[in-house]
Design a protein around this motif. Structure first.
Motif, short mmCIF file in Angstrom:
data_model
loop_
_atom_site.label_atom_id
_atom_site.label_comp_id
_atom_site.label_asym_id
_atom_site.label_seq_id
_atom_site.Cartn_x
_atom_site.Cartn_y
_atom_site.Cartn_z
N ASP A 38 0.85 -1.19 0.00
CA ASP A 38 0.00 0.00 0.00
C ASP A 38 0.89 1.25 0.00
O ASP A 38 1.52 1.57 1.00
CB ASP A 38 -0.91 -0.01 1.25
N THR A 46 -4.95 -1.06 3.01
CA THR A 46 -4.74 -1.53 4.39
C THR A 46 -6.09 -1.64 5.09
O THR A 46 -6.43 -2.67 5.67
CB THR A 46 -3.82 -0.53 5.12
N SER A 59 5.56 0.85 8.02
CA SER A 59 4.79 0.90 6.77
C SER A 59 5.73 0.97 5.57
O SER A 59 6.95 1.01 5.72
CB SER A 59 3.94 2.18 6.79
N THR A 77 -2.38 -11.24 6.27
CA THR A 77 -3.77 -10.75 6.31
C THR A 77 -4.62 -11.91 6.81
O THR A 77 -4.11 -12.97 7.10
CB THR A 77 -4.23 -10.36 4.90
N PRO A 86 1.64 -2.59 4.85
CA PRO A 86 0.57 -1.60 4.99
C PRO A 86 1.06 -0.16 4.84
O PRO A 86 2.27 0.09 4.72
CB PRO A 86 0.08 -1.85 6.42
#
Ligand SMILES: Nc1ncnc2c1ncn2[C@@H]1O[C@H](COP(=O)(O)OP(=O)(O)OP(=O)(O)O)[C@@H](O)[C@H]1O
Ligand SMILES: Nc1ncnc2c1ncn2[C@@H]1O[C@H](COP(=O)(O)OP(=O)(O)OP(=O)(O)O)[C@@H](O)[C@H]1O
Ligand SMILES: [Mg+2]
Ligand SMILES: [Mg+2]
Lengths: 255, 255
Positions: A38, A46, A59, A77, A86
């Motif tokens: 992401d 996310t 991140s 996940t 994320p």
């Protein structure tokens, strides 16, 4: 070595995040191991997996700005075989400070090369802005997948996208290929039909066969924190995103 | 002194450009003099008035980076009383280089204060990215108008927007007020109805009475280079954007 796919378009709201999530999940369902990254400060990818961006400590921003190792930032996940790196809203600082790093355009590519990541596909969800973060994604990718609506502003945005592809090929990544995907398509709408015909004429093979039609299940599934193929397995868009996964996997096998 | 209104939201594709254009045109129709400023590298506001962004020599970027005078950059549109300061794709460089100017956050506010602009309203169309350009717009504005869809990612984006409003009020513009506008609303859609009720509960007076429903005329009018109230004067969204203009003009009179 994983196949790296960027999902990018300067135009906002064309289903970049929805496509990154749905495509990734459909690839996993067919047996592939997939990592989603992401790269957007909105952190919608996310969020759509039920992870609260406000609670994300490490991140994609840490990889880009501080050379954190991707395999230490990635996490599982709820779906076996589908991992994610994320985002949180610090990514907006990444956009601003990344250009001051020497060789900033290939930071992500280098990070993904030397880590111990063991995936078949890595899918990058990009923000609706052609800055240093999107540039990094394209420099690292084998394939650029551009979701586009069959609407006037979206079609116009493709001009800047093609310009960016030429620049990336000339500067950092000569191997970059691209494919267009029509999303949020309403076959009853005259503008959608007319502009999609125009896209067929202009882009020919550059346009994927699969078309994703409007489907309100795609508005519901993010609320449940699940990709649509798990939330509503038989709905029209789940079937279409599975077809997309098949078409993409066949395409990368040929090239 | 003109009332300055920013149309901004980090979420992409929520009808920021459509609202800037339609609101501006409806205000002109009711007798006001309006200047539109296109602050987005996509240059969709410029395009929607039939101006080719590729041919724009002097843009909002020149005002932000080189202190060009707004009254020398503005130009007439085909609609009497409605002028525009256009954009071209150089705006992506503006986002990158503006932060290196001392006091960069108030460059636009200063430019709009000292110029000979003689308008009742100035409307700023922002990109879907909370960087230095959007920060400039909010620092210069009396009112932030946030178009939002009644969908999950859009509603989540409001969290970052409220955070940004608090920051702008603390740093550069304590007077900044905001209002939310629900756009692209489909009353038959369960998610739209549920999330719009949630917005009513959460935001109360912060939410405008006017709601803009989905209307395919809003996909057609940009192709003709005309605001919807001139392209399809009786269509549902033309009526709703006129109601919005009235509601906004009443609101600014009271504050
Ligand atoms: N095929 C579809 N049918 C109906 N709704 C859809 C479809 N695809 C996406 N959506 C919804 O449309 C909105 C926009 O999609 P999404 O957020 O994925 O686009 P995006 O390009 O990632 O946006 P941004 O530019 O803000 O990153 C979301 O609310 C999403 O749930
Ligand atoms: N009420 C509506 N009904 C139907 N279509 C709409 C409506 N409002 C806007 N649209 C269409 O939806 C798309 C998105 O709108 P628009 O481009 O104005 O959003 P935006 O927030 O400015 O996007 P970006 O984040 O890319 O700047 C456009 O193709 C526009 O024509
Ligand atoms: Mg997105
Ligand atoms: Mg816009």
């Amino acid at each position: 070595m994983a196949i790296i796919i960027s999902i990018a378009n300067e135009k906002g709201g064309v289903a970049k995040t929805t496509t990154a999530l749905s495509l990734g999940a459909a690839m996993v369902e067919s047996g592939a191991r997939v990592l989603l990254i992401d790269l957007d400060a909105q952190a919608n990818l996310t969020l759509a997996l039920g992870i609260e961006p406000g609670k994300v400590q490490r991140s994609a921003g840490n990889i880009l700005l501080e050379s954190a190792q991707p395999s230490l930032v990635s996490r599982e996940t709820g779906i076996p075989g589908l991992d994610i790196i994320p985002a949180n809203n610090e990514m907006v600082y990444t956009e601003r400070y990344l250009p001051s790093r020497p060789g900033y355009e290939t930071v992500l590519r280098k990070a993904l090369q030397d880590s111990e990541l063991d995936y078949d596909f890595i899918i990058l969800d990009c923000p609706p802005f052609l800055g240093s973060v999107t540039m990094n994604a394209l420099s690292a990718s084998n394939l650029l997948l551009m979701p586009t609506q069959a609407e006037y502003f979206s079609v116009y945005a493709l001009r800047n996208m093609m310009y960016l592809i030429r620049r990336v090929r000339a500067q950092t990544n000569p191997q970059l290929t691209y494919r267009l995907l029509i999303t949020m398509f309403d076959r009853r709408n005259r503008i959608h039909r007319t502009l999609s015909e125009q896209l067929h004429t202009t882009f020919a093979d550059g346009l994927l066969q699969t078309v994703i039609e409007t489907d309100t299940r795609l508005r519901e599934s993010p609320i449940a924190g699940l990709p649509v193929i798990y939330h509503s397995p038989k709905t029209r868009s789940a079937v279409q995103y599975r077809a997309l996964a098949q078409e993409i996997m066949d395409y990368v096998k040929e090239t």
